[in-house]
Every structure is written in C-alpha cells, then in structure tokens.
Design a protein around this motif. Structure first.
Motif, PDB file in Angstrom:
ATOM      1  N   GLY A 141       2.311  -3.917  10.166  1.00  0.00           N
ATOM      2  CA  GLY A 141       2.389  -5.366  10.320  1.00  0.00           C
ATOM      3  C   GLY A 141       3.675  -6.015   9.846  1.00  0.00           C
ATOM      4  O   GLY A 141       3.726  -7.233   9.682  1.00  0.00           O
ATOM      5  N   ALA A 142       4.725  -5.226   9.633  1.00  0.00           N
ATOM      6  CA  ALA A 142       5.995  -5.814   9.200  1.00  0.00           C
ATOM      7  C   ALA A 142       6.561  -6.732  10.273  1.00  0.00           C
ATOM      8  O   ALA A 142       6.344  -6.526  11.467  1.00  0.00           O
ATOM      9  CB  ALA A 142       7.012  -4.710   8.900  1.00  0.00           C
ATOM     10  N   HIS A 161       0.785  -1.233   0.000  1.00  0.00           N
ATOM     11  CA  HIS A 161       0.000   0.000   0.000  1.00  0.00           C
ATOM     12  C   HIS A 161       0.816   1.283   0.000  1.00  0.00           C
ATOM     13  O   HIS A 161       0.263   2.359  -0.232  1.00  0.00           O
ATOM     14  CB  HIS A 161      -0.927   0.030   1.224  1.00  0.00           C
ATOM     15  CG  HIS A 161      -0.191   0.262   2.515  1.00  0.00           C
ATOM     16  ND1 HIS A 161       0.540  -0.729   3.127  1.00  0.00           N
ATOM     17  CD2 HIS A 161      -0.042   1.368   3.295  1.00  0.00           C
ATOM     18  CE1 HIS A 161       1.087  -0.245   4.239  1.00  0.00           C
ATOM     19  NE2 HIS A 161       0.751   1.023   4.365  1.00  0.00           N
ATOM     20  N   HIS A 162       2.106   1.238   0.275  1.00  0.00           N
ATOM     21  CA  HIS A 162       2.886   2.480   0.437  1.00  0.00           C
ATOM     22  C   HIS A 162       2.682   3.422  -0.750  1.00  0.00           C
ATOM     23  O   HIS A 162       2.609   2.999  -1.899  1.00  0.00           O
ATOM     24  CB  HIS A 162       4.371   2.168   0.618  1.00  0.00           C
ATOM     25  CG  HIS A 162       4.685   1.598   1.966  1.00  0.00           C
ATOM     26  ND1 HIS A 162       5.772   0.791   2.199  1.00  0.00           N
ATOM     27  CD2 HIS A 162       4.040   1.722   3.159  1.00  0.00           C
ATOM     28  CE1 HIS A 162       5.801   0.444   3.484  1.00  0.00           C
ATOM     29  NE2 HIS A 162       4.746   0.986   4.083  1.00  0.00           N
ATOM     30  N   THR A 168       5.673  -5.071   5.030  1.00  0.00           N
ATOM     31  CA  THR A 168       4.411  -4.647   5.645  1.00  0.00           C
ATOM     32  C   THR A 168       3.685  -5.934   6.043  1.00  0.00           C
ATOM     33  O   THR A 168       4.256  -7.018   5.963  1.00  0.00           O
ATOM     34  CB  THR A 168       3.525  -3.847   4.659  1.00  0.00           C
ATOM     35  OG1 THR A 168       3.021  -4.737   3.648  1.00  0.00           O
ATOM     36  CG2 THR A 168       4.295  -2.706   3.987  1.00  0.00           C
ATOM     37  N   GLY A 169       2.426  -5.810   6.408  1.00  0.00           N
ATOM     38  CA  GLY A 169       1.644  -7.009   6.686  1.00  0.00           C
ATOM     39  C   GLY A 169       0.981  -7.585   5.444  1.00  0.00           C
ATOM     40  O   GLY A 169       0.357  -8.644   5.523  1.00  0.00           O
ATOM     41  N   PRO A 203      16.470  -1.345   4.531  1.00  0.00           N
ATOM     42  CA  PRO A 203      15.049  -1.268   4.197  1.00  0.00           C
ATOM     43  C   PRO A 203      14.234  -0.488   5.218  1.00  0.00           C
ATOM     44  O   PRO A 203      14.646  -0.326   6.375  1.00  0.00           O
ATOM     45  CB  PRO A 203      14.622  -2.732   4.232  1.00  0.00           C
ATOM     46  CG  PRO A 203      15.476  -3.311   5.320  1.00  0.00           C
ATOM     47  CD  PRO A 203      16.825  -2.621   5.165  1.00  0.00           C
ATOM     48  N   PHE A 204      13.076  -0.028   4.781  1.00  0.00           N
ATOM     49  CA  PHE A 204      12.049   0.456   5.689  1.00  0.00           C
ATOM     50  C   PHE A 204      11.309  -0.764   6.233  1.00  0.00           C
ATOM     51  O   PHE A 204      10.856  -1.609   5.473  1.00  0.00           O
ATOM     52  CB  PHE A 204      11.092   1.384   4.924  1.00  0.00           C
ATOM     53  CG  PHE A 204       9.917   1.891   5.724  1.00  0.00           C
ATOM     54  CD1 PHE A 204      10.033   2.198   7.075  1.00  0.00           C
ATOM     55  CD2 PHE A 204       8.687   2.083   5.112  1.00  0.00           C
ATOM     56  CE1 PHE A 204       8.949   2.671   7.805  1.00  0.00           C
ATOM     57  CE2 PHE A 204       7.592   2.559   5.828  1.00  0.00           C
ATOM     58  CZ  PHE A 204       7.721   2.855   7.177  1.00  0.00           C
ATOM     59  N   VAL A 205      11.197  -0.838   7.546  1.00  0.00           N
ATOM     60  CA  VAL A 205      10.468  -1.931   8.207  1.00  0.00           C
ATOM     61  C   VAL A 205       9.215  -1.309   8.804  1.00  0.00           C
ATOM     62  O   VAL A 205       9.281  -0.622   9.819  1.00  0.00           O
ATOM     63  CB  VAL A 205      11.330  -2.597   9.304  1.00  0.00           C
ATOM     64  CG1 VAL A 205      10.587  -3.781   9.907  1.00  0.00           C
ATOM     65  CG2 VAL A 205      12.686  -3.027   8.748  1.00  0.00           C
ATOM     66  N   ASP A 206       8.069  -1.525   8.185  1.00  0.00           N
ATOM     67  CA  ASP A 206       6.837  -0.813   8.556  1.00  0.00           C
ATOM     68  C   ASP A 206       6.065  -1.604   9.610  1.00  0.00           C
ATOM     69  O   ASP A 206       5.029  -2.209   9.332  1.00  0.00           O
ATOM     70  CB  ASP A 206       5.975  -0.585   7.313  1.00  0.00           C
ATOM     71  CG  ASP A 206       4.794   0.346   7.592  1.00  0.00           C
ATOM     72  OD1 ASP A 206       4.604   0.741   8.764  1.00  0.00           O
ATOM     73  OD2 ASP A 206       4.064   0.659   6.639  1.00  0.00           O
TER      74      ASP A 206
END
Ligand SMILES: [Zn+2]
Length: 303
Positions: free
Chosen positions: A195-196, A91-92, A162-163, A188-191
C-alpha cells in the motif's frame, strides 16, 4: 530480500543485515530518557524511566534481547520491568522480527490497524515460518499512553513507505520516531504491494514538517547509520521523493518508455543518494534510484 511472494522473509533479512562496525555506541540517549539503539534492521527507539519502558520496533531476536536487557538494567527495579509497551512503526520484518522477545514482558504490543493486517499476511506467507508476536492493540488515527511523566502518542497520517506507517511522538522530550518514513540519504524501499504511495508519502512528510518543526527525529535507516536528525533532514528526503516523482512525470509527458525513464544514474541535486553501497554498506544494495523511479512509474501509470 524480496521473496517470491513479495515479502521480506526473516532469513533473507538476516542475510541482508550483517552486523557492522558502528562509529558510536549502539545504545544512546537523545534526551529526557528517550534514545535509540542502532543495529541490523530499523533503528529501535526507546523510553526508559524507573520501572517502565516503551520500545519502538524490535529488529531481530538477538538485538531485541540486548535492548530488553539494557532497558531492564536502566529501569533500576531489579530483574523485571513493571510495565513495558512495544509499538511497531510498520510490519516489515526488520522492525518486527524481535517482537517475540518482548512478548513475555510487554503489557501491550501496538500497531496501526493496516500494519496489523500486513503483519498477519506476512506471517501467514512466510517460509520458513516467522517467529514474531502479533499486536494485541490496534488503532486507526492515534493512540496514546503515559510512561512516567512522558506522554507517548502513535499517529497515522496516511500511506507512505507502506500502507500502515505510524510515527511515535515523545511529546515532552519532543522526539519523534518516524519509522521508515525517512531513509536518511539512502534510496528508500517503496512497498507498493503493502500500500505504499510516493505522492501520499510526500504529503505525510509535509504534515510532519508543519506540525513538528523543532522536533528531534529518529529514522529507521540512514547512510552510515545517521538515524537521527532534524527538520532539514526530513525536508531533504521529501525533496528527494518529489524530484524522483517529477522526473518520472516529465518522462511520461515526453512520451519516453519506462526503461528510458528509470535509466538515470543520479537525480540532479541529490548526489549523496547516488551510491547506495558507499552510503549504506550494511544492507539494501538493491534499493536504488531505479527501484524508486520504477515505483513512481507504476504509481503514476496505474489507475
Ligand atoms: Zn520498512
């Protein structure tokens, strides 16, 4: 770029992704009509055949417009594509902000059901409002369609970046768009808010390496725009995540504080991930080893 509510806002993202000089053409074919578009935001994957097209991710409106125009030209049937399908890997906003450009011509916009939930939450919370288009088709485990003689399958393997990350498999071309499951040579981005899970992320990459050892891969982001690669690149990123997790596990076991654990200049053996500004000048200066280690610490210390 992380807004007060923890979401990536469109305005913040546009500022964080200035157009940059590319070493090669931004629009290029890999094989069998499957290719990529490299620009600000996550790399767009595409499949172009006569009269039809499938697109993975939409970046931002300006670049989405350029991709739609080029796919329309390649479809060789005049001013409109007969059938176009858009799949969002997650979704980002740097992967979905251009959805509205495709909406008038898209037969379907497809997302994993958890991606669709996160996309709705992001749009509801966005200020200023996000001009995007939502999914009309969602799936739980897998979703497939035929475009020309190509079979395209979106699959979900579990929480990761993400989740709700999907991978998109172009089966006959043996090309796989991994979305942001691989940041190639970039921290990385860990969101976690979406839900990452780093532990699950590693397992997801193991599954992909097991099932698709000989595929060509497309990555959402990469150092110096290296957004295509092979098994070795996926394995290298998996090893980076594993090394980060192990560093934090050892620190916790030794009784060190979070501040001590995340204060690490570089992961031993992963020098190429060390300098994000050098590796990836166009964006993500705040996505650092410290961000990854902090996410790992939170994951390991939160029930
Ligand atoms: Zn992302």
């Amino acid at each position: 770029m992380i807004g007060r509510r923890g979401f990536l806002t469109q305005a913040a993202l546009a500022a964080a992704f200035p157009l940059f000089t590319l070493q090669t053409s931004p629009f290029r074919e890999i094989r069998r009509g499957v290719g990529i578009f490299v620009g600000p935001g996550g790399a767009i994957g595409w499949l172009s055949v006569r009269g039809e097209a499938l697109v993975v991710d939409s970046q931002f409106p300006a670049t989405a417009r350029g991709v739609l125009d080029e796919l329309t030209r390649r479809s060789k049937i005049g001013s409109k594509i007969e059938r176009l399908v858009l799949i969002n890997s997650h979704h980002h906003a740097d992967h979905t902000a251009g959805n509205g450009v495709f909406r008038p011509v898209a037969r379907q916009i497809v997302q994993h059901e958890r991606c669709a939930d996160a996309h709705r939450r992001m749009v509801a919370a966005a200020s200023p409002p996000l001009d995007t288009a939502m999914a009309d088709t969602t799936f739980t485990d897998r979703w497939s369609t035929d475009i020309g003689d190509e079979r395209v399958t979106a699959m979900f393997h579990g929480s990761a970046h993400t989740g709700g990350d999907a991978i998109v498999i172009f089966e006959r071309a043996n090309v796989i768009h991994l979305g942001d499951l691989v940041f190639n040579g970039v921290p990385p981005f860990v969101d976690r808010a979406s839900g990452a899970s780093i532990r699950s992320w590693i397992a997801v990459l193991e599954t992909i390496l097991r099932d698709h050892a000989d595929a060509a891969f497309i990555f959402g982001h990469g150092a110096r725009d290296a957004v295509t690669g092979a098994r070795a690149d996926v394995a290298r990123f998996r090893d980076y995540l594993s090394a980060a997790l192990e560093h934090v596990q050892r620190g916790i076991a030794a009784g060190r504080s979070e501040a001590e654990i995340v204060a690490l200049n570089a992961l031993p053996g992963f020098a190429e991930y060390g300098d994000v500004v050098k590796n990836y000048p166009s964006a993500f200066p705040q996505f650092s080893l410290a961000h990854v280690l902090t996410a790992a610490y939170q994951e390991l210390t939160t029930a």
